[in-house]
Design an enzyme around this catalytic site. Sequence first.
Site, PDB file in Angstrom:
ATOM      1  N   LYS A  51       0.834  -1.208   0.000  1.00 25.38           N
ATOM      2  CA  LYS A  51       0.000   0.000   0.000  1.00 25.38           C
ATOM      3  C   LYS A  51       0.864   1.251   0.000  1.00 25.38           C
ATOM      4  CE  LYS A  51      -3.671  -2.303   2.492  1.00 25.38           C
ATOM      5  NZ  LYS A  51      -3.964  -2.821   3.835  1.00 25.38           N
TER       6      LYS A  51
ATOM      7  N   GLN B 220      -5.720  -1.707   9.700  1.00 20.41           N
ATOM      8  CA  GLN B 220      -5.495  -3.060   9.206  1.00 20.41           C
ATOM      9  C   GLN B 220      -6.161  -4.076  10.136  1.00 20.41           C
ATOM     10  OE1 GLN B 220      -3.709  -3.643   6.339  1.00 20.41           O
ATOM     11  NE2 GLN B 220      -3.803  -5.864   6.503  1.00 20.41           N
TER      12      GLN B 220
ATOM     13  N   ASP C  89     -11.913   2.140   3.369  1.00 18.94           N
ATOM     14  CA  ASP C  89     -12.183   0.699   3.320  1.00 18.94           C
ATOM     15  C   ASP C  89     -13.674   0.419   3.094  1.00 18.94           C
ATOM     16  OD1 ASP C  89     -10.139  -1.218   3.598  1.00 18.94           O
ATOM     17  OD2 ASP C  89      -9.883  -0.802   5.735  1.00 18.94           O
TER      18      ASP C  89
HETATM   19  N1  LIG Z   1      -8.710  -2.862   6.966  1.00 22.52           N
HETATM   20  C1  LIG Z   1      -8.280  -3.771   6.091  1.00 22.52           C
HETATM   21  N2  LIG Z   1      -8.455  -3.571   4.765  1.00 22.52           N
HETATM   22  C2  LIG Z   1      -8.026  -4.492   3.865  1.00 22.52           C
HETATM   23  O1  LIG Z   1      -8.190  -4.310   2.629  1.00 22.52           O
HETATM   24  C3  LIG Z   1      -7.359  -5.675   4.334  1.00 22.52           C
HETATM   25  C4  LIG Z   1      -7.201  -5.818   5.723  1.00 22.52           C
HETATM   26  N3  LIG Z   1      -7.679  -4.872   6.571  1.00 22.52           N
HETATM   27  N4  LIG Z   1      -6.584  -6.919   6.212  1.00 22.52           N
HETATM   28  C5  LIG Z   1      -6.008  -7.926   5.344  1.00 22.52           C
HETATM   29  C6  LIG Z   1      -6.671  -8.007   3.992  1.00 22.52           C
HETATM   30  C7  LIG Z   1      -5.817  -8.632   2.917  1.00 22.52           C
HETATM   31  N5  LIG Z   1      -5.569  -7.579   1.937  1.00 22.52           N
HETATM   32  C8  LIG Z   1      -4.705  -7.675   0.846  1.00 22.52           C
HETATM   33  C9  LIG Z   1      -4.256  -6.579   0.156  1.00 22.52           C
HETATM   34  C10 LIG Z   1      -3.330  -6.697  -0.868  1.00 22.52           C
HETATM   35  C11 LIG Z   1      -2.830  -7.912  -1.235  1.00 22.52           C
HETATM   36  C12 LIG Z   1      -1.801  -7.997  -2.322  1.00 22.52           C
HETATM   37  O2  LIG Z   1      -1.179  -7.024  -2.666  1.00 22.52           O
HETATM   38  N6  LIG Z   1      -1.550  -9.191  -2.910  1.00 22.52           N
HETATM   39  C13 LIG Z   1      -0.586  -9.375  -3.968  1.00 22.52           C
HETATM   40  C14 LIG Z   1       0.722  -9.978  -3.518  1.00 22.52           C
HETATM   41  C15 LIG Z   1       0.997 -10.029  -2.033  1.00 22.52           C
HETATM   42  C16 LIG Z   1       2.271 -10.724  -1.647  1.00 22.52           C
HETATM   43  O3  LIG Z   1       3.181 -10.868  -2.494  1.00 22.52           O
HETATM   44  O4  LIG Z   1       2.344 -11.175  -0.489  1.00 22.52           O
HETATM   45  C17 LIG Z   1      -1.183 -10.298  -5.028  1.00 22.52           C
HETATM   46  O5  LIG Z   1      -2.144 -11.010  -4.727  1.00 22.52           O
HETATM   47  O6  LIG Z   1      -0.665 -10.305  -6.130  1.00 22.52           O
HETATM   48  C18 LIG Z   1      -3.287  -9.020  -0.589  1.00 22.52           C
HETATM   49  C19 LIG Z   1      -4.214  -8.912   0.431  1.00 22.52           C
HETATM   50  C20 LIG Z   1      -6.195  -6.455   2.344  1.00 22.52           C
HETATM   51  N7  LIG Z   1      -6.865  -6.641   3.484  1.00 22.52           N
END
Ligand SMILES: Nc1nc(=O)c2c([nH]1)NC[C@@H]1CN(c3ccc(C(=O)N[C@@H](CCC(=O)O)C(=O)O)cc3)C=[N+]21
Length: 290
Positions: A53, A97, A120
Amino acid sequence: MSGKLIDGIAIGKEIREEIKARVSDLKAGGCTPGLAVILVGDNQASRTYVTNKEKSSKEVGMKSELIELPVSVSEEELLGHVTRLNNDQSIHGILVQLPLPTHINENHVISAIDPSKDVDGFHPVNVGKMIIGQKTFLSCTPYGIIKLLERTNTEISGKHAVIVGRSNIVGKPMGQLLLQRDATVTYCHSKTKDLAEFTKQADILIVAIGKTKFVSEEHIKKGAVVIDVGMNRDENGKLCGDVDFDKAREKASAITPVPGGVGPMTITMLLKNTLHSAEEAFKKETCTKQ
Ligand SMILES: Nc1nc(=O)c2c([nH]1)NC[C@@H]1CN(c3ccc(C(=O)N[C@@H](CCC(=O)O)C(=O)O)cc3)C=[N+]21
Ligand SMILES: NC(=O)C1=CN([C@@H]2O[C@H](COP(=O)(O)OP(=O)(O)OC[C@H]3O[C@@H](n4cnc5c(N)ncnc54)[C@H](OP(=O)(O)O)[C@@H]3O)[C@@H](O)[C@H]2O)C=CC1
Ligand SMILES: [Mg+2]
């Protein structure tokens, strides 16, 4: 048959280019969009997302502030940070988060965020507006999935969308956004009996359960569009989804990979929501000169 790959990295990048241009316009007017992320404790997965992020917000020219608090932080102290950020005119988006440590009540914290900065879309007021179709921040993951479907020309109206998972942050809002777009929606969850009986009816199958490779060919109708929200680690520590990708791809007409599918879209929609918030502040002349 081998389904088409839905490329969240490429689609996310396209949308971020549009965001970047609008951020640049705002900055020319003296307003820099600001995103604050509160991270409690030292969860490995959370740290990865938070890093992504920060990187992406800098990329599009936004200011990003990371507030790291120890796992032992009290609810009161956390609420103090939320209040400070609510009152900070240089901050347009606040993200706490999740999950939070068990001694902190998540509902208290989410409800304390100023709804106009709740990028969010988790605040009860914004959840309510979303369900009755009023303009508001849409939860980033479901919103990102809608964009993936739109940008791949996947028809939603009249289709049967089956959502596996009913969490407040993914499954529930996902179903509502699809319903708004005239899909017929079925929710499945851990108490669903004979899951495959339902998922096999899906034209659009969305899986958000948090179980490595749980959904496979026997759950999928030939030609379905499969969206995998899962972010899990397999036995070798490799990132993988809730869907057994190789097997599912044989039956699907299109499918998202993990990584590179839904994840990058979640981050992109977070930036989009933050941009909208800053644009609103700019119109009201409450965006402070940087
Ligand atoms: N208040 C809150 N808002 C959220 O939006 C929130 C949260 N809490 N808690 C956890 C989950 C999970 N989440 C992700 C965001 C980006 C990737 C992301 O960037 N994934 C990449 C790669 C990640 C990596 O390489 O580890 C992909 O899928 O290609 C994954 C998961 C947002 N969340
Ligand atoms: N890519 C991204 O941007 C994001 C990825 N994620 C990932 O998505 C996954 C889901 O996240 P989240 O929604 O927060 O998860 P939660 O743990 O909050 O919810 C899981 C849901 O799945 C259901 N479920 C669990 N096991 C089964 C099963 N065997 N059969 C059917 N349903 C089941 C649960 O049912 P019940 O309600 O009955 O308990 C629950 O509704 C995780 O892997 C998470 O890391 C999450 C957010 C963003
Ligand atoms: Mg939870």
